[in-house]
Design an enzyme around this catalytic site. Structure first.
Site, PDB file in Angstrom:
ATOM      1  N   TYR A 209       0.844  -1.192   0.000  1.00  0.00           N
ATOM      2  CA  TYR A 209       0.000   0.000   0.000  1.00  0.00           C
ATOM      3  C   TYR A 209       0.881   1.244   0.000  1.00  0.00           C
ATOM      4  O   TYR A 209       0.590   2.223  -0.677  1.00  0.00           O
ATOM      5  CB  TYR A 209      -0.930   0.001   1.226  1.00  0.00           C
ATOM      6  CG  TYR A 209      -1.911  -1.134   1.228  1.00  0.00           C
ATOM      7  CD1 TYR A 209      -3.128  -1.036   0.553  1.00  0.00           C
ATOM      8  CD2 TYR A 209      -1.634  -2.329   1.894  1.00  0.00           C
ATOM      9  CE1 TYR A 209      -4.039  -2.082   0.543  1.00  0.00           C
ATOM     10  CE2 TYR A 209      -2.537  -3.380   1.882  1.00  0.00           C
ATOM     11  CZ  TYR A 209      -3.733  -3.260   1.213  1.00  0.00           C
ATOM     12  OH  TYR A 209      -4.624  -4.302   1.198  1.00  0.00           O
TER      13      TYR A 209
ATOM     14  N   ASN B 130     -12.168  -1.760  -4.919  1.00  0.00           N
ATOM     15  CA  ASN B 130     -12.022  -2.172  -6.310  1.00  0.00           C
ATOM     16  C   ASN B 130     -13.246  -3.003  -6.708  1.00  0.00           C
ATOM     17  O   ASN B 130     -13.488  -4.048  -6.115  1.00  0.00           O
ATOM     18  CB  ASN B 130     -10.737  -2.996  -6.451  1.00  0.00           C
ATOM     19  CG  ASN B 130     -10.650  -3.737  -7.770  1.00  0.00           C
ATOM     20  OD1 ASN B 130     -11.228  -3.333  -8.767  1.00  0.00           O
ATOM     21  ND2 ASN B 130      -9.926  -4.836  -7.765  1.00  0.00           N
TER      22      ASN B 130
ATOM     23  N   HIS C 103      -5.696  -8.218  -4.995  1.00  0.00           N
ATOM     24  CA  HIS C 103      -5.125  -9.245  -4.122  1.00  0.00           C
ATOM     25  C   HIS C 103      -3.597  -9.211  -4.128  1.00  0.00           C
ATOM     26  O   HIS C 103      -2.958  -9.757  -3.234  1.00  0.00           O
ATOM     27  CB  HIS C 103      -5.623 -10.637  -4.524  1.00  0.00           C
ATOM     28  CG  HIS C 103      -5.320 -11.013  -5.937  1.00  0.00           C
ATOM     29  ND1 HIS C 103      -6.107 -10.606  -6.994  1.00  0.00           N
ATOM     30  CD2 HIS C 103      -4.314 -11.742  -6.468  1.00  0.00           C
ATOM     31  CE1 HIS C 103      -5.598 -11.074  -8.126  1.00  0.00           C
ATOM     32  NE2 HIS C 103      -4.504 -11.767  -7.836  1.00  0.00           N
TER      33      HIS C 103
END
Length: 179
Positions: free
Chosen positions: A100, A128, A137
């Site tokens: 992230y 998403n 993922h």
């Protein structure tokens, strides 16, 4: 008006949604934020070309191929920030992950900012609307933390393993809000 159909995957049942030409959503049953980006009626309809294309793409993916995201016309609904995050997600290669924080740094650099919030990125990743195909993922927390996946951590692990990611250095957090 949106249209939907269903797909049986090794991960469970999926709902596919289209605006008639583009794929606008793909959710695994039980996923958070199911259909949250859709505004308007959703009618069941199976015979759209985009649904045939998407099911073929998914069949190939689950058989171990690595189909190109660009093969499908995608139209995820979201604001400019979410679109920027989802664009970066589409660039993550099969078998690789990104954090992230990495995404936050990329966006900050693109916008000429000193920094960007990893939490804001996490919110965009989590919302998403086209799971699996736009590979949210493949985003992990710092230091190998497998935090966050709207479909659940177990599905995230299955998808990463399916794509050949070495899972030895990853861990599932014991507690937290993003499990």
């Amino acid at each position: 008006m949106y249209y939907k159909t269903f797909y049986k995957s090794p991960l469970g049942n999926m709902t596919l949604v289209s605006d008639g030409k583009n794929l606008a959503g793909l959710w695994i049953d039980g996923q958070k934020y199911f259909e949250s980006t859709l505004y308007g009626r959703v009618q069941e309809k199976e015979d759209l070309d985009i649904f045939r294309q998407t099911k073929t793409w998914l069949d190939r993916y689950f058989q171990g191929a690595r189909p190109d995201i660009a093969e499908l016309p995608l139209a995820p609904a979201g604001g400019a920030f979410r679109q920027a995050v989802w664009k970066i997600l589409r660039e993550i290669p099969y078998g690789q992950v990104i954090t992230y924080g990495d995404i936050a740094n990329k966006i900050a650099k693109e916008k000429g900012l000193a920094k960007m919030s990893s939490q804001a990125v996490g919110g965009a990743v989590g919302h998403n609307p086209i799971s699996v195909i736009i590979p949210c993922h493949r985003v992990v927390g710092a230091n190998g933390n497998l935090t966050g996946y709207a479909g659940g951590i177990n599905l995230k692990i299955q998808l990463l393993a399916h794509e050949g990611v070495n899972m030895a250095n990853f861990f599932v957090p014991k507690k937290g809000t993003a499990l």
